[in-house]
Design an enzyme around this catalytic site. Structure first.
Site, mmCIF file in Angstrom:
data_model
loop_
_atom_site.group_PDB
_atom_site.id
_atom_site.type_symbol
_atom_site.label_atom_id
_atom_site.label_comp_id
_atom_site.label_asym_id
_atom_site.label_seq_id
_atom_site.Cartn_x
_atom_site.Cartn_y
_atom_site.Cartn_z
ATOM 1 N N GLU A 54 8.076 -9.042 -0.683
ATOM 2 C CA GLU A 54 9.274 -8.964 -1.313
ATOM 3 C C GLU A 54 9.997 -10.266 -1.935
ATOM 4 O O GLU A 54 10.483 -10.123 -3.099
ATOM 5 C CB GLU A 54 10.390 -8.274 -0.458
ATOM 6 C CG GLU A 54 10.028 -7.011 -0.077
ATOM 7 C CD GLU A 54 10.052 -5.966 -1.304
ATOM 8 O OE1 GLU A 54 10.443 -6.252 -2.348
ATOM 9 O OE2 GLU A 54 9.214 -5.007 -1.261
ATOM 10 N N TYR A 137 19.128 -7.403 -2.831
ATOM 11 C CA TYR A 137 18.001 -6.796 -2.923
ATOM 12 C C TYR A 137 17.148 -6.968 -1.797
ATOM 13 O O TYR A 137 16.673 -5.679 -1.097
ATOM 14 C CB TYR A 137 17.294 -6.979 -4.308
ATOM 15 C CG TYR A 137 15.869 -6.627 -4.186
ATOM 16 C CD1 TYR A 137 15.570 -5.205 -4.504
ATOM 17 C CD2 TYR A 137 14.850 -7.347 -3.842
ATOM 18 C CE1 TYR A 137 14.265 -4.525 -4.332
ATOM 19 C CE2 TYR A 137 13.480 -6.746 -3.726
ATOM 20 C CZ TYR A 137 13.207 -5.514 -4.042
ATOM 21 O OH TYR A 137 11.987 -4.914 -3.980
ATOM 22 N N ASP A 155 16.903 -2.718 -7.600
ATOM 23 C CA ASP A 155 16.222 -3.958 -8.493
ATOM 24 C C ASP A 155 16.277 -3.196 -10.005
ATOM 25 O O ASP A 155 17.150 -2.334 -10.402
ATOM 26 C CB ASP A 155 14.752 -3.888 -8.042
ATOM 27 C CG ASP A 155 13.863 -2.903 -8.359
ATOM 28 O OD1 ASP A 155 14.290 -1.651 -8.448
ATOM 29 O OD2 ASP A 155 12.630 -2.921 -8.465
#
Length: 383
Positions: A54, A137, A155
């Site tokens: 991520e 996020y 996102d």
DNA sequence: TAAACGTGGCA
DNA sequence: TTGCCAAGTTT
């Protein structure tokens, strides 16, 4: 008329409760197989690998991330291993991926997790948010994907999908709060991690920025933008101003062994902590005068051509000056081109290296081979 | 709140 | 060639 909502669940119209199951069914059939992703509906994934992927995926495409992820995973299989690494080795492995503050934060975060959390990532969004490099996020993504917390992951893909489904005409970034709220009304209580990845897959493969493939979309009958024929126009965005051009000089200094002077940039800021060919300041307007920023007095020869590079907020034009010295008369990282793969050279500096090696014959034997090394340092031998 | 912060692919 | 912009965070 909102449904009766269980405690903690976002209240939503009944029709919207049907959307998540349809997307999950689509995901079960069409999920992309990615190296950091477990198959849909299977056991929880390693939080370390979820986190690592991520961070790499922030503002970065899946295709660009994959080779970097695989190399990091192999070299540092656990958060403890990464925490124990040399930061410069981490930066070298990150070189080329961009947004280098991510790599510095990655290292800081690994150390916090190793030292303050016993090597285990916290499971809540709030606790994750406290860690370096983890924002709204990423905290939601880790909570949902690694720990099955029903967090809403927003996102750029999700913003686009939601803007179209609900036909939100307010331009980004002003519409962010509204898009986030509407995304929350879609998030299911179960399989939130799969749902998050499904939304991002949908945005990446079907609900694309241009020419969305609406005929393949599991939500095409519910999409207000499609019903109005404005799916290609959403999300709207406020106009961006043009980027300025900055100019500077890069100094290619070579010693009798063929070693080149490199140096480490300031710890933070643009290309922070990365390695560079010494250069002047990069300023808007005319190219600085020689020897502005020169690392040593020398007979500098201007190389033909120019190195261009685009950053997010400015364009760069570098003139390259070359010189040779009889001895290493200045401090720095004198490095043989064969070893450039072992230092954290960002892409703009790889361009400078390639340009200099193309236009200097400082190693008469096989400059061509060395140019190849400079152009493709990603396939490097282990340190 | 807005600017800083990389890179590469694609139209 | 140029502009867009992508699995955002920090200051």
């Amino acid at each position: 008329m909102p449904d009766e909502a269980p405690s903690g669940e976002v209240t939503r119209p009944r029709a919207q409760t049907l959307l998540a199951p349809r997307l999950l069914a689509w995901y079960d059939r069409h999920a992309r197989r990615l190296p950091w992703r477990a198959p849909p509906g299977t056991a929880a994934q390693d939080p370390y690998l979820v986190w690592l992927s991520e961070i790499m995926l922030q503002q970065t495409r899946v295709e660009a991330v994959q080779p970097y992820f695989l190399r990091f995973k192999e070299r540092w299989p656990t958060v403890e291993a990464l925490a124990a690494a040399d930061i410069d080795h981490v930066l070298t492995e990150w070189a080329g991926l961009g947004y280098y503050a991510r790599a510095r934060s990655l290292y800081a975060c690994a150390n916090e997790v190793a030292e303050r959390h016993g090597g285990k990532f916290p499971r809540t969004q709030d606790a994750l948010l406290e860690l370096p490099g983890i924002g709204p996020y990423t905290s939601a993504a880790i909570a949902a994907i690694a720990f099955d917390v029903p967090a809403t992951v927003v996102d750029g893909n999700v913003e686009r999908v939601v803007a179209r489904i609900f036909a939100v005409e307010t331009p980004l970034p002003r519409s962010k709060p509204e898009l986030r709220d509407k995304a929350a009304t879609l998030t299911p209580q179960k399989r939130a991690g799969d749902f998050a990845q499904a939304m991002m897959d949908l945005g990446a493969t079907i609900c694309t920025p241009t020419k969305p493939k609406c005929s393949l979309c599991p939500w095409n009958d519910a999409c207000v933008a499609k019903a109005r024929g404005i799916q290609d126009e959403l999300p709207r965005r406020d106009a961006k101003k043009a980027n300025p051009t900055r100019r500077g000089i890069a100094y290619w200094l070579v010693d009798p062994d063929g070693a080149v002077l490199l140096r480490k940039r300031a710890e933070k800021g643009l290309l922070g902590s990365m390695i560079e060919v010494p250069s002047s300041d990069w300023i808007v307007g005319a190219t600085p005068d020689v020897p502005d920023g020169a690392p040593a007095a020398a007979e500098w020869q201007r190389l033909p051509g120019i190195v261009r590079h685009q950053f997010t907020h400015f364009d760069l034009e570098l003139t390259v000056l070359a010189a040779t010295v009889k001895a290493r008369n200045t401090d720095g990282l004198w490095t043989l081109p064969d070893n450039f793969g072992d230092v954290a050279l960002p892409t703009v500096m790889r361009k400078v290296v390639a340009h200099a090696m193309k236009h200097t014959a400082y190693t008469p034997n096989d400059a061509a081979q060395m140019f190849e090394v400079a152009e493709k340092p990603k396939r490097r031998k282990k340190i």
